[in-house]
Design an enzyme around this catalytic site. Structure first.
Site, PDB file in Angstrom:
ATOM      1  N   PHE A 290      -0.285   0.556   5.612  1.00  0.00           N
ATOM      2  CA  PHE A 290      -0.338  -0.773   5.012  1.00  0.00           C
ATOM      3  C   PHE A 290      -0.023  -1.869   6.004  1.00  0.00           C
ATOM      4  O   PHE A 290      -0.099  -3.022   5.684  1.00  0.00           O
ATOM      5  CB  PHE A 290       0.606  -0.852   3.811  1.00  0.00           C
ATOM      6  CG  PHE A 290       0.451   0.321   2.869  1.00  0.00           C
ATOM      7  CD1 PHE A 290      -0.802   0.726   2.487  1.00  0.00           C
ATOM      8  CD2 PHE A 290       1.547   1.013   2.407  1.00  0.00           C
ATOM      9  CE1 PHE A 290      -0.966   1.808   1.624  1.00  0.00           C
ATOM     10  CE2 PHE A 290       1.399   2.081   1.547  1.00  0.00           C
ATOM     11  CZ  PHE A 290       0.144   2.482   1.164  1.00  0.00           C
TER      12      PHE A 290
ATOM     13  N   TRP B 176      -2.085  -6.317  -0.943  1.00  0.00           N
ATOM     14  CA  TRP B 176      -1.367  -6.181   0.318  1.00  0.00           C
ATOM     15  C   TRP B 176      -1.269  -4.719   0.736  1.00  0.00           C
ATOM     16  O   TRP B 176      -1.327  -4.392   1.923  1.00  0.00           O
ATOM     17  CB  TRP B 176       0.038  -6.775   0.177  1.00  0.00           C
ATOM     18  CG  TRP B 176       0.868  -6.674   1.433  1.00  0.00           C
ATOM     19  CD1 TRP B 176       0.931  -7.590   2.446  1.00  0.00           C
ATOM     20  CD2 TRP B 176       1.757  -5.614   1.807  1.00  0.00           C
ATOM     21  NE1 TRP B 176       1.798  -7.153   3.418  1.00  0.00           N
ATOM     22  CE2 TRP B 176       2.315  -5.949   3.050  1.00  0.00           C
ATOM     23  CE3 TRP B 176       2.130  -4.411   1.202  1.00  0.00           C
ATOM     24  CZ2 TRP B 176       3.230  -5.131   3.707  1.00  0.00           C
ATOM     25  CZ3 TRP B 176       3.033  -3.582   1.853  1.00  0.00           C
ATOM     26  CH2 TRP B 176       3.590  -3.943   3.090  1.00  0.00           C
ATOM     27  N   HIS B 177      -1.138  -3.829  -0.233  1.00  0.00           N
ATOM     28  CA  HIS B 177      -0.950  -2.412   0.074  1.00  0.00           C
ATOM     29  C   HIS B 177      -2.222  -1.727   0.544  1.00  0.00           C
ATOM     30  O   HIS B 177      -2.146  -0.643   1.138  1.00  0.00           O
ATOM     31  CB  HIS B 177      -0.376  -1.678  -1.141  1.00  0.00           C
ATOM     32  CG  HIS B 177       1.090  -1.907  -1.337  1.00  0.00           C
ATOM     33  ND1 HIS B 177       1.586  -3.001  -1.999  1.00  0.00           N
ATOM     34  CD2 HIS B 177       2.160  -1.190  -0.937  1.00  0.00           C
ATOM     35  CE1 HIS B 177       2.905  -2.942  -2.014  1.00  0.00           C
ATOM     36  NE2 HIS B 177       3.287  -1.854  -1.362  1.00  0.00           N
ATOM     37  N   GLY B 178      -3.375  -2.310   0.296  1.00  0.00           N
ATOM     38  CA  GLY B 178      -4.576  -1.682   0.799  1.00  0.00           C
ATOM     39  C   GLY B 178      -5.844  -2.229   0.175  1.00  0.00           C
ATOM     40  O   GLY B 178      -5.827  -2.818  -0.909  1.00  0.00           O
TER      41      GLY B 178
END
Length: 471
Positions: A471, A324-326
């Site tokens: 993000f 999810w963060h990248g």
């Protein structure tokens, strides 16, 4: 538009508040429409071409919400609607955020030669898409009613204080506030104070600590990064990302209160944790609870027959949290680091242990710090080199001039950065001393001084990034 920018503080926010409480104050419905228009304009300020992606997301998910409500008594149709909704929303994230990453990895593994398109990532897409999913799923679970008016659904998804970097407010807690909210002077006052605290965290602490962290990571791969500078850079980034993101959350919560919306807390002093399990109960609470309620529990949570299934559930959640963060293997490995740590804590009972408080706290913070190095690095190789330098001196030795100069110049920021990770202010606010008029006057004066310091810093410095906007 950044909350910590002169144009937002001196123009956008005062004008919006003035219009909200004067010209549009005669009707809550009109105020909602005004906030929706302002929120779309706020997003279009930085992402004019992607505002249409946001508008389409609102309309499509509003339709999904109506469909789920209509088919509530038909389980098959309801489930099909939910599946289609997930396919749509996750496809949007995949195309913008992960398609290039996937194509690059397929190209690397297969050796195929093809052109990879350059896709620009819309700011905040993960946040507003997760809110859209929450909207439809909460209707499916009968925790809230579908909005007949698409403008109300749009306000929930686009509400500008939460639009770009959260917190990820739940629809079930936001729904009633759209149509039934009352604003008091105390709310506005508390909102302003909370905004100023967040602004100070961001501008005075995060931005200055970022200078040291950036310097250390720029020295990575050279012979100029000493062991001391590596540790100093990791420490500064650990503090920077906390004050950057918690500062933004404070500003978002404060802004919400100014308009009569109450948002749940997103941080609860995570750096006092004594286990990584506790850390994630205190860090980015809205994201952690989102994955818990919409992924972990539907998979079975910890109420499963055996440990294999439990570990599988944890693996899925933390792999997705990292992803999810990248779109980078560093984020995936960062998420899996917490999967391993939390799994071991559950097996050993470390997360419930009451003794050896200091040792458990040190272990937790070291793991968190090492995790942030992985999070900050451009790739896995750079992260490993940086971590190696923290224990095995390179060409610059144990201590170099950069470490000495940065330690001296930024000592005050480090001191207050470490100091305010502790909840002493929260404890002080509950004492009788905080209720004295003299103490309240001192509090107001302190906030005014901090505000002036922030304005001064923003006027003279162009360095003002927000980490979680990526993000």
């Amino acid at each position: 538009m950044l909350f910590s920018s002169i144009i937002f503080i001196s123009c956008f926010l005062p004008i919006v508040l003035f219009l909200y409480y004067t010209i549009f104050s005669f009707s809550l419905r009109v105020q909602n429409i005004f906030l929706l228009v302002i929120s779309l304009g706020f997003y279009a300020w930085g992402e004019p071409k992607f505002v249409f992606v946001l508008i389409i997301s609102i309309l499509v998910n509003w339709i999904f919400g109506l469909a789920v409500s209509k088919f509530r008594m038909d389980k098959l149709k309801s489930k099909i609607t939910i599946i289609l909704m997930l396919i749509y929303n996750l496809s949007i994230i995949f195309v913008f955020k992960y398609l290039m990453f996937t194509m690059e990895n397929v190209q690397y593994v297969t050796g195929l030669d093809y052109k990879i398109p350059k896709i620009v990532l819309p700011i905040g897409i993960s946040f507003f898409t997760f809110k859209a999913i929450s909207y439809v799923v909460d209707i499916y679970r009968e925790k809230a009613e579908a909005q007949k008016n698409p403008l109300n659904a749009g306000l929930y998804i686009t509400f500008f204080p939460q639009l770009l970097a959260g917190p990820i407010a739940r629809y079930e807690s936001f729904a009633d506030q759209i149509q039934n909210r009352k604003v008091s002077f105390d709310d506005i006052s508390a909102g302003v104070c909370r905004f100023l605290i967040g602004l100070s965290k961001k501008v005075l602490l995060a931005n200055n600590l970022a200078l040291v962290a950036d310097k250390a990571f720029k020295l990575l791969g050279t012979d100029d990064l000493s062991l001391a500078m590596a540790w100093l850079g990791a420490l500064c980034y650990t503090l920077q990302i906390y004050y950057d993101f918690s500062g933004y959350s404070d500003m978002a919560i404060g802004l919400g209160k100014m308009f009569g919306f109450h948002t749940e807390e997103n941080f609860n002093y995570p750096y006092i944790s004594k286990s990584t399990t506790e850390f994630w109960r205190r860090w980015h609470i809205s994201l952690g609870s989102w994955f818990r309620d919409y992924v972990y529990i539907p998979l079975g949570g910890n109420r499963v027959g055996g440990k294999k299934r439990l570990f599988f559930n944890l693996f899925v959640v933390w792999a997705l949290t990292g992803l999810w963060h990248g779109a980078n293997w560093t984020f995936i490995c960062w998420g899996l680091l917490y999967f391993v740590s939390i799994s071991l804590e559950k097996v050993t009972g470390l997360d419930k242990m009451q003794s050896h408080v200091m040792l458990r706290h040190i272990y937790t913070m070291l793991l968190v710090m090492f995790g942030w190095v992985l999070f900050r690095a451009e790739n896995i190789t750079d992260a490993l080199i940086y971590l190696k330098t923290m224990f095995i001196p390179g060409g610059a030795g144990l201590v170099d001039a950069d470490a000495m100069v940065c330690s001296k110049e930024y000592l005050g920021y480090l001191f207050f950065g470490i100091l305010f990770t502790r909840p002493f202010a929260k404890k002080l606010a509950k004492t009788k001393l905080a209720k004295l008029k003299l103490s309240q006057a001192f509090y107001v004066i302190t906030l005014m001084v901090l505000f002036l310091a922030c304005i001064s810093y923003m006027l003279k410095s162009a360095y003002n990034p927000f980490i979680y906007f990526n993000f």
